[in-house]
Write a protein that holds these residues in place. Structure first.
Motif, PDB file in Angstrom:
ATOM      1  N   PHE A 151       0.839  -1.192   0.000  1.00 40.35           N
ATOM      2  CA  PHE A 151       0.000   0.000   0.000  1.00 40.35           C
ATOM      3  C   PHE A 151       0.875   1.243   0.000  1.00 40.35           C
ATOM      4  CE2 PHE A 151       0.443  -1.144   4.524  1.00 40.35           C
ATOM      5  CZ  PHE A 151       0.889   0.052   5.079  1.00 40.35           C
ATOM      6  N   GLY A 152       0.270   2.343  -0.429  1.00 45.95           N
ATOM      7  CA  GLY A 152       1.018   3.586  -0.508  1.00 45.95           C
ATOM      8  C   GLY A 152       0.110   4.785  -0.367  1.00 45.95           C
ATOM      9  N   PHE A 153       0.702   5.961  -0.500  1.00 47.83           N
ATOM     10  CA  PHE A 153      -0.016   7.222  -0.356  1.00 47.83           C
ATOM     11  C   PHE A 153       0.405   8.162  -1.471  1.00 47.83           C
ATOM     12  CE2 PHE A 153       0.071   5.292   3.788  1.00 47.83           C
ATOM     13  CZ  PHE A 153      -1.172   5.586   4.331  1.00 47.83           C
ATOM     14  N   SER A 154      -0.538   8.928  -1.975  1.00 47.25           N
ATOM     15  CA  SER A 154      -0.255   9.892  -3.038  1.00 47.25           C
ATOM     16  C   SER A 154      -0.293  11.305  -2.482  1.00 47.25           C
ATOM     17  CB  SER A 154      -1.290   9.741  -4.161  1.00 47.25           C
ATOM     18  OG  SER A 154      -1.037  10.666  -5.201  1.00 47.25           O
ATOM     19  N   GLU A 155       0.707  12.087  -2.837  1.00 47.38           N
ATOM     20  CA  GLU A 155       0.773  13.523  -2.507  1.00 47.38           C
ATOM     21  C   GLU A 155       0.738  13.780  -1.000  1.00 47.38           C
ATOM     22  OE1 GLU A 155       1.651  15.641  -4.672  1.00 47.38           O
ATOM     23  OE2 GLU A 155       0.306  15.858  -6.377  1.00 47.38           O
ATOM     24  N   ILE A 156       1.509  12.997  -0.236  1.00 46.09           N
ATOM     25  CA  ILE A 156       1.613  13.270   1.191  1.00 46.09           C
ATOM     26  C   ILE A 156       2.973  13.885   1.508  1.00 46.09           C
ATOM     27  CG2 ILE A 156       0.009  11.432   1.833  1.00 46.09           C
ATOM     28  CD1 ILE A 156       2.487   9.830   2.840  1.00 46.09           C
ATOM     29  N   SER A 157       3.107  14.365   2.736  1.00 45.93           N
ATOM     30  CA  SER A 157       4.343  14.989   3.179  1.00 45.93           C
ATOM     31  C   SER A 157       5.290  13.956   3.767  1.00 45.93           C
ATOM     32  CB  SER A 157       4.028  16.038   4.249  1.00 45.93           C
ATOM     33  OG  SER A 157       3.580  15.395   5.440  1.00 45.93           O
ATOM     34  N   PRO A 158       6.569  14.288   3.896  1.00 47.13           N
ATOM     35  CA  PRO A 158       7.507  13.367   4.548  1.00 47.13           C
ATOM     36  C   PRO A 158       7.075  13.022   5.976  1.00 47.13           C
ATOM     37  CG  PRO A 158       8.701  15.102   3.402  1.00 47.13           C
ATOM     38  CD  PRO A 158       7.258  15.495   3.372  1.00 47.13           C
ATOM     39  N   ALA A 159       6.515  14.005   6.698  1.00 43.32           N
ATOM     40  CA  ALA A 159       6.087  13.753   8.074  1.00 43.32           C
ATOM     41  C   ALA A 159       4.960  12.726   8.113  1.00 43.32           C
ATOM     42  CB  ALA A 159       5.634  15.062   8.726  1.00 43.32           C
ATOM     43  N   SER A 160       3.999  12.836   7.198  1.00 45.18           N
ATOM     44  CA  SER A 160       2.909  11.863   7.147  1.00 45.18           C
ATOM     45  C   SER A 160       3.426  10.484   6.772  1.00 45.18           C
ATOM     46  CB  SER A 160       1.851  12.316   6.137  1.00 45.18           C
ATOM     47  OG  SER A 160       1.167  13.469   6.591  1.00 45.18           O
ATOM     48  N   TRP A 180      10.565  20.348 -13.726  1.00 42.44           N
ATOM     49  CA  TRP A 180       9.955  21.632 -13.356  1.00 42.44           C
ATOM     50  C   TRP A 180       9.060  21.529 -12.124  1.00 42.44           C
ATOM     51  CZ3 TRP A 180       5.961  24.122 -17.214  1.00 42.44           C
ATOM     52  CH2 TRP A 180       4.832  23.323 -17.331  1.00 42.44           C
ATOM     53  N   THR A 181       9.028  20.379 -11.485  1.00 39.41           N
ATOM     54  CA  THR A 181       8.303  20.216 -10.230  1.00 39.41           C
ATOM     55  C   THR A 181       9.236  19.517  -9.257  1.00 39.41           C
ATOM     56  OG1 THR A 181       6.145  20.109 -11.299  1.00 39.41           O
ATOM     57  CG2 THR A 181       6.308  19.161  -9.104  1.00 39.41           C
ATOM     58  N   ARG A 182       9.903  20.305  -8.417  1.00 38.11           N
ATOM     59  CA  ARG A 182      11.005  19.793  -7.614  1.00 38.11           C
ATOM     60  C   ARG A 182      10.713  19.761  -6.111  1.00 38.11           C
ATOM     61  NH1 ARG A 182      15.925  20.464 -10.432  1.00 38.11           N
ATOM     62  NH2 ARG A 182      16.908  19.568  -8.589  1.00 38.11           N
ATOM     63  N   GLN A 183       9.479  20.041  -5.686  1.00 40.43           N
ATOM     64  CA  GLN A 183       9.208  20.029  -4.248  1.00 40.43           C
ATOM     65  C   GLN A 183       9.607  18.716  -3.575  1.00 40.43           C
ATOM     66  OE1 GLN A 183       5.307  21.249  -2.920  1.00 40.43           O
ATOM     67  NE2 GLN A 183       5.727  20.668  -0.815  1.00 40.43           N
ATOM     68  N   PRO A 184       9.412  17.560  -4.210  1.00 38.74           N
ATOM     69  CA  PRO A 184       9.821  16.311  -3.539  1.00 38.74           C
ATOM     70  C   PRO A 184      11.286  16.282  -3.126  1.00 38.74           C
ATOM     71  CG  PRO A 184       8.351  15.800  -5.343  1.00 38.74           C
ATOM     72  CD  PRO A 184       8.672  17.268  -5.466  1.00 38.74           C
ATOM     73  N   ASP A 185      12.138  17.101  -3.773  1.00 36.33           N
ATOM     74  CA  ASP A 185      13.540  17.164  -3.376  1.00 36.33           C
ATOM     75  C   ASP A 185      13.719  17.759  -1.992  1.00 36.33           C
ATOM     76  OD1 ASP A 185      14.750  15.999  -5.603  1.00 36.33           O
ATOM     77  OD2 ASP A 185      14.836  17.883  -6.701  1.00 36.33           O
ATOM     78  N   LEU A 186      12.679  18.415  -1.471  1.00 38.01           N
ATOM     79  CA  LEU A 186      12.758  19.065  -0.163  1.00 38.01           C
ATOM     80  C   LEU A 186      12.324  18.114   0.949  1.00 38.01           C
ATOM     81  CD1 LEU A 186      11.350  22.590  -1.127  1.00 38.01           C
ATOM     82  CD2 LEU A 186      13.737  21.875  -0.924  1.00 38.01           C
ATOM     83  N   VAL A 189      11.755  12.745  -1.372  1.00 37.55           N
ATOM     84  CA  VAL A 189      12.617  11.777  -2.063  1.00 37.55           C
ATOM     85  C   VAL A 189      13.626  11.175  -1.079  1.00 37.55           C
ATOM     86  CG1 VAL A 189      14.355  11.486  -3.871  1.00 37.55           C
ATOM     87  CG2 VAL A 189      12.339  12.873  -4.307  1.00 37.55           C
ATOM     88  N   GLN A 190      14.151  12.029  -0.206  1.00 38.41           N
ATOM     89  CA  GLN A 190      15.135  11.574   0.767  1.00 38.41           C
ATOM     90  C   GLN A 190      14.518  10.640   1.814  1.00 38.41           C
ATOM     91  OE1 GLN A 190      14.511  14.639  -0.286  1.00 38.41           O
ATOM     92  NE2 GLN A 190      16.384  15.835  -0.551  1.00 38.41           N
ATOM     93  N   ALA A 191      13.302  10.973   2.277  1.00 37.09           N
ATOM     94  CA  ALA A 191      12.632  10.119   3.265  1.00 37.09           C
ATOM     95  C   ALA A 191      12.325   8.755   2.669  1.00 37.09           C
ATOM     96  CB  ALA A 191      11.354  10.795   3.757  1.00 37.09           C
ATOM     97  N   CYS A 192      11.892   8.727   1.421  1.00 37.29           N
ATOM     98  CA  CYS A 192      11.612   7.449   0.761  1.00 37.29           C
ATOM     99  C   CYS A 192      12.869   6.598   0.667  1.00 37.29           C
ATOM    100  CB  CYS A 192      11.025   7.690  -0.628  1.00 37.29           C
ATOM    101  SG  CYS A 192       9.300   8.254  -0.619  1.00 37.29           S
ATOM    102  N   LYS A 193      13.972   7.213   0.328  1.00 34.58           N
ATOM    103  CA  LYS A 193      15.234   6.459   0.238  1.00 34.58           C
ATOM    104  C   LYS A 193      15.621   5.885   1.595  1.00 34.58           C
ATOM    105  CE  LYS A 193      20.083   6.878  -1.158  1.00 34.58           C
ATOM    106  NZ  LYS A 193      21.135   7.773  -1.693  1.00 34.58           N
ATOM    107  N   GLU A 194      15.516   6.707   2.626  1.00 36.48           N
ATOM    108  CA  GLU A 194      15.884   6.278   3.975  1.00 36.48           C
ATOM    109  C   GLU A 194      15.021   5.103   4.443  1.00 36.48           C
ATOM    110  OE1 GLU A 194      15.190   7.895   8.500  1.00 36.48           O
ATOM    111  OE2 GLU A 194      15.400   9.380   6.908  1.00 36.48           O
ATOM    112  N   LEU A 195      13.719   5.176   4.169  1.00 40.08           N
ATOM    113  CA  LEU A 195      12.768   4.174   4.655  1.00 40.08           C
ATOM    114  C   LEU A 195      12.612   2.990   3.695  1.00 40.08           C
ATOM    115  CD1 LEU A 195      10.015   6.618   5.953  1.00 40.08           C
ATOM    116  CD2 LEU A 195      11.784   5.461   7.305  1.00 40.08           C
ATOM    117  N   GLU A 196      13.321   3.031   2.560  1.00 41.95           N
ATOM    118  CA  GLU A 196      13.232   1.994   1.517  1.00 41.95           C
ATOM    119  C   GLU A 196      11.811   1.895   0.958  1.00 41.95           C
ATOM    120  OE1 GLU A 196      16.055  -1.500   2.022  1.00 41.95           O
ATOM    121  OE2 GLU A 196      15.754  -0.916   4.130  1.00 41.95           O
ATOM    122  N   VAL A 197      11.280   3.056   0.653  1.00 44.42           N
ATOM    123  CA  VAL A 197       9.959   3.193   0.048  1.00 44.42           C
ATOM    124  C   VAL A 197      10.152   3.639  -1.400  1.00 44.42           C
ATOM    125  CG1 VAL A 197       7.801   4.503   0.104  1.00 44.42           C
ATOM    126  CG2 VAL A 197       8.871   3.779   2.246  1.00 44.42           C
TER     127      VAL A 197
END
Length: 330
Positions: A151-160, A180-186, A189-197
């Motif tokens: 399961f997953g989530f769409s358009e959530i924040s790293p905290a969520s 041209w849409t780079r907000q995930p870099d903030l 993307v990093q949280a997903c890598k850390e959590l293996e998501v």
């Protein structure tokens, strides 16, 4: 094609998937025949991940995929979503992550797709007043029942994401991500890598802005999402096209197409990033897949980001009406 994993314990899928919102006419009219031809091309190109949702055409996208799978079973891993309610007459939408709603919508999706389970089930938009931990418990029950894989989530924040992942492993997060849409870099993307998501990047070609032929608003139909999207409204559109022109020249200098280079840039963001371009055209899909064969050097990545620095785009990525339900952060 190279493979990437849907979460730490999920299945391996093609590094590039196919977004199927277009099958419902989001960017212009289409037909079941055209969609089936695109699905056949995806299969031939080695794409194994299809991404859809119950609200894409109010079930149209899932139904088209289901009719294709009846004659062509197997091969594809399926991802769909639920959590958005929409009034088809007024267009009003709201969010419902309740057990009852998600269960009924998942069952309806399985019927339209013609399968007894999906490999990945997303919460399309988080219901802000409902604890995400409660939603994860619902999703775990669907797993135990054999109705979903991950399961997953769409358009959530790293905290969520971290709150959800603390209850049970999240397989994937899906958000818009492109040059041209780079907000995930903030942080995301990093949280997903850390959590293996897995990070599933939708609209990796900026809704067509990185295609060889620039989008022409004169051709946008009444249902075209871009008609009211700030980045495609003047004067923003002309400014964006001017900014992207040097990138297209650079792609051609490398012997690539702009679309394939934009995909290659995303794949280089990390082995957990899976772009899912959406198209109704087999030829356009072939162009996208060529991005998986491009291995960018650090110098080339630096050159791309000098041409198109983070934040270069004119206009918000969504209008006020389109952004409802998206979690913002930073």
């Amino acid at each position: 094609m190279q493979q990437r994993q849907l979460g730490k314990a999920g299945p391996h899928v093609s590094a590039i998937g196919l977004g199927c919102w277009n099958f419902a006419g989001a960017y212009g009219p289409t037909s079941e025949k055209e969609s089936h031809e695109t699905l056949a091309a995806a299969r031939d190109l080695g794409i194994t991940l299809l991404d859809t949702a119950n609200v894409y055409g109010m079930g149209v996208s899932e139904t088209v995929i289901g009719s294709y799978l009846r004659d062509n079973p197997g091969h594809f891993k399926l991802a769909t979503k639920a959590g958005i309610r929409r009034n088809p007459d007024s267009g009003e939408r709201w969010f419902d992550n309740s057990d009852e709603h998600l269960h009924s919508e998942l069952e309806a999706s399985l019927i339209r797709l013609g399968v007894d389970h999906v490999d990945l089930f997303y919460i399309h938009r988080r219901e802000a007043t409902r604890p995400i931990e409660e939603v994860v418990e619902t999703l775990q029950r669907f797993q135990r029942e054999g109705k979903i894989g991950g399961f997953g989530f769409s358009e959530i924040s790293p905290a969520s994401l971290r709150l959800a992942h603390a209850v049970a492993p999240v397989a994937a997060v899906q958000s818009e991500y492109s040059l041209w849409t780079r907000q995930p870099d903030l942080g995301l993307v990093q949280a997903c890598k850390e959590l293996e998501v897995a990070f599933v990047a939708f609209c990796p070609l900026g809704r067509g802005i990185f295609a060889d032929q620039a989008p022409d608003p004169a051709t946008f139909g009444k249902q075209d999402f871009r008609r009211s999207n700030p980045r495609f409204v003047e004067p923003n559109l002309s400014r964006n096209l001017a900014a992207i022109a040097p990138f297209k020249d650079y792609a051609r200098d490398l012997g690539a197409t702009p679309a394939s280079l934009a995909i290659a840039w995303l794949l280089a963001r990390g082995p957990h990033v899976i772009p899912i371009p959406g198209t109704r055209s087999a030829s356009h899909l072939t162009d996208c897949v060529q991005g998986a064969a491009i291995e960018l050097t650090p110098a080339q990545i630096a050159e791309i980001e000098q041409i198109l620095p983070a934040g270069f785009a004119h206009g918000d990525r969504y209008s006020a009406a389109q952004v409802i339900g998206v979690e913002t952060y930073c």
